[in-house]
Design a protein around this motif. Structure first.
Motif, PDB file in Angstrom:
ATOM      1  N   GLN A   1       0.826  -1.296  -0.074  1.00  0.00           N
ATOM      2  CA  GLN A   1       0.016   0.103  -0.060  1.00  0.00           C
ATOM      3  C   GLN A   1       0.842   1.358   0.006  1.00  0.00           C
ATOM      4  OE1 GLN A   1      -2.453  -0.374   3.332  1.00  0.00           O
ATOM      5  NE2 GLN A   1      -4.021  -1.807   2.292  1.00  0.00           N
ATOM      6  N   GLN A   2       1.909   1.243   0.718  1.00  0.00           N
ATOM      7  CA  GLN A   2       2.958   2.363   0.801  1.00  0.00           C
ATOM      8  C   GLN A   2       3.396   2.660  -0.680  1.00  0.00           C
ATOM      9  OE1 GLN A   2       5.575   1.416   3.969  1.00  0.00           O
ATOM     10  NE2 GLN A   2       4.015   1.869   5.674  1.00  0.00           N
ATOM     11  N   LYS A   3       3.938   1.549  -1.245  1.00  0.00           N
ATOM     12  CA  LYS A   3       4.521   1.604  -2.462  1.00  0.00           C
ATOM     13  C   LYS A   3       3.633   2.209  -3.560  1.00  0.00           C
ATOM     14  CE  LYS A   3       7.767  -1.928  -1.721  1.00  0.00           C
ATOM     15  NZ  LYS A   3       8.407  -3.369  -2.084  1.00  0.00           N
ATOM     16  N   LEU A   4       2.397   1.748  -3.535  1.00  0.00           N
ATOM     17  CA  LEU A   4       1.462   1.956  -4.379  1.00  0.00           C
ATOM     18  C   LEU A   4       1.065   3.592  -4.130  1.00  0.00           C
ATOM     19  CD1 LEU A   4      -1.163  -0.914  -4.550  1.00  0.00           C
ATOM     20  CD2 LEU A   4       0.029  -0.016  -6.264  1.00  0.00           C
ATOM     21  N   ALA A   5       1.218   4.052  -2.939  1.00  0.00           N
ATOM     22  CA  ALA A   5       0.834   5.454  -2.461  1.00  0.00           C
ATOM     23  C   ALA A   5       1.882   6.220  -3.290  1.00  0.00           C
ATOM     24  CB  ALA A   5       0.556   5.557  -1.331  1.00  0.00           C
ATOM     25  N   ALA A   6       3.005   5.970  -2.982  1.00  0.00           N
ATOM     26  CA  ALA A   6       3.935   6.435  -3.605  1.00  0.00           C
ATOM     27  C   ALA A   6       4.172   6.640  -5.018  1.00  0.00           C
ATOM     28  CB  ALA A   6       5.604   6.120  -3.049  1.00  0.00           C
ATOM     29  N   GLY A   7       4.122   5.454  -5.621  1.00  0.00           N
ATOM     30  CA  GLY A   7       3.802   5.406  -7.347  1.00  0.00           C
ATOM     31  C   GLY A   7       2.674   6.496  -7.561  1.00  0.00           C
ATOM     32  N   LEU A   8       1.432   6.328  -7.156  1.00  0.00           N
ATOM     33  CA  LEU A   8       0.262   7.437  -7.479  1.00  0.00           C
ATOM     34  C   LEU A   8       0.681   8.800  -7.227  1.00  0.00           C
ATOM     35  CD1 LEU A   8      -2.747   5.445  -6.144  1.00  0.00           C
ATOM     36  CD2 LEU A   8      -1.998   5.625  -8.503  1.00  0.00           C
ATOM     37  N   ALA A   9       1.425   8.947  -6.039  1.00  0.00           N
ATOM     38  CA  ALA A   9       2.043  10.392  -5.917  1.00  0.00           C
ATOM     39  C   ALA A   9       3.054  10.805  -6.886  1.00  0.00           C
ATOM     40  CB  ALA A   9       2.644  10.598  -4.415  1.00  0.00           C
ATOM     41  N   SER A  10       3.989   9.975  -7.360  1.00  0.00           N
ATOM     42  CA  SER A  10       4.687  10.191  -8.497  1.00  0.00           C
ATOM     43  C   SER A  10       4.022  10.731  -9.854  1.00  0.00           C
ATOM     44  CB  SER A  10       5.733   9.037  -8.711  1.00  0.00           C
ATOM     45  OG  SER A  10       6.554   9.062  -7.561  1.00  0.00           O
ATOM     46  N   ILE A  11       3.065   9.918  -9.897  1.00  0.00           N
ATOM     47  CA  ILE A  11       2.323  10.113 -11.287  1.00  0.00           C
ATOM     48  C   ILE A  11       1.664  11.297 -11.145  1.00  0.00           C
ATOM     49  CG2 ILE A  11       0.239   9.299 -12.553  1.00  0.00           C
ATOM     50  CD1 ILE A  11       1.108   6.352 -11.735  1.00  0.00           C
ATOM     51  N   GLU A  12       0.947  11.725 -10.137  1.00  0.00           N
ATOM     52  CA  GLU A  12       0.285  13.035  -9.982  1.00  0.00           C
ATOM     53  C   GLU A  12       1.380  14.287 -10.136  1.00  0.00           C
ATOM     54  OE1 GLU A  12      -1.635  13.031  -6.182  1.00  0.00           O
ATOM     55  OE2 GLU A  12      -3.184  11.422  -6.853  1.00  0.00           O
TER      56      GLU A  12
ATOM     57  N   GLY B   1       3.659  14.071 -12.081  1.00  0.00           N
ATOM     58  CA  GLY B   1       4.398  14.072 -13.411  1.00  0.00           C
ATOM     59  C   GLY B   1       5.554  13.109 -13.681  1.00  0.00           C
ATOM     60  N   ASP B   2       6.020  12.498 -12.498  1.00  0.00           N
ATOM     61  CA  ASP B   2       7.150  11.727 -12.865  1.00  0.00           C
ATOM     62  C   ASP B   2       7.080  10.381 -13.029  1.00  0.00           C
ATOM     63  OD1 ASP B   2       8.367  13.770 -11.186  1.00  0.00           O
ATOM     64  OD2 ASP B   2       8.004  13.071  -9.285  1.00  0.00           O
ATOM     65  N   MET B   3       6.974  10.248 -14.333  1.00  0.00           N
ATOM     66  CA  MET B   3       6.718   9.065 -14.789  1.00  0.00           C
ATOM     67  C   MET B   3       7.290   8.866 -16.238  1.00  0.00           C
ATOM     68  SD  MET B   3       2.633   9.181 -15.598  1.00  0.00           S
ATOM     69  CE  MET B   3       1.987  10.666 -16.427  1.00  0.00           C
TER      70      MET B   3
END
Length: 84
Positions: free
Chosen positions: A51-62, A64-66
């Motif tokens: 869940q922490q990794k998913l939250a970090a990934g979603l924050a990165s997407i928001e 624009g870090d993708m």
């Protein structure tokens, strides 16, 4: 506490006792419950980490870090070609 078990579980318990590692059915059940408790703890830790990794990934997407999918595929192909 009285518990009704299926015949195959009773046989399993008796087989464990026959090995000499356990003195009685209670010992086998205690071991099983201890292992279940350890497994559930590990699963809970894995779930929290995921869940922490998913939250970090979603924050990165928001933010624009993708990477573009073509860039990702090119990097994967490069890594695979280096291993062969």
């Amino acid at each position: 506490m009285n518990i009704q078990l299926k015949a195959e579980y009773e046989q399993f318990i008796q087989n464990r006792i026959a090995t000499g590692r356990y003195e009685n059915a209670e010992d086998v059940i205690i071991k099983a419950l201890t292992l279940l408790e350890e497994w559930e703890k590990g699963y809970q830790e894995w779930e929290e980490e995921t869940q922490q990794k998913l939250a970090a990934g979603l924050a990165s997407i928001e933010h624009g870090d993708m990477l573009d999918s073509q860039v990702v595929m090119a990097r994967l192909e490069e890594k695979l070609s280096l291993k062969m």
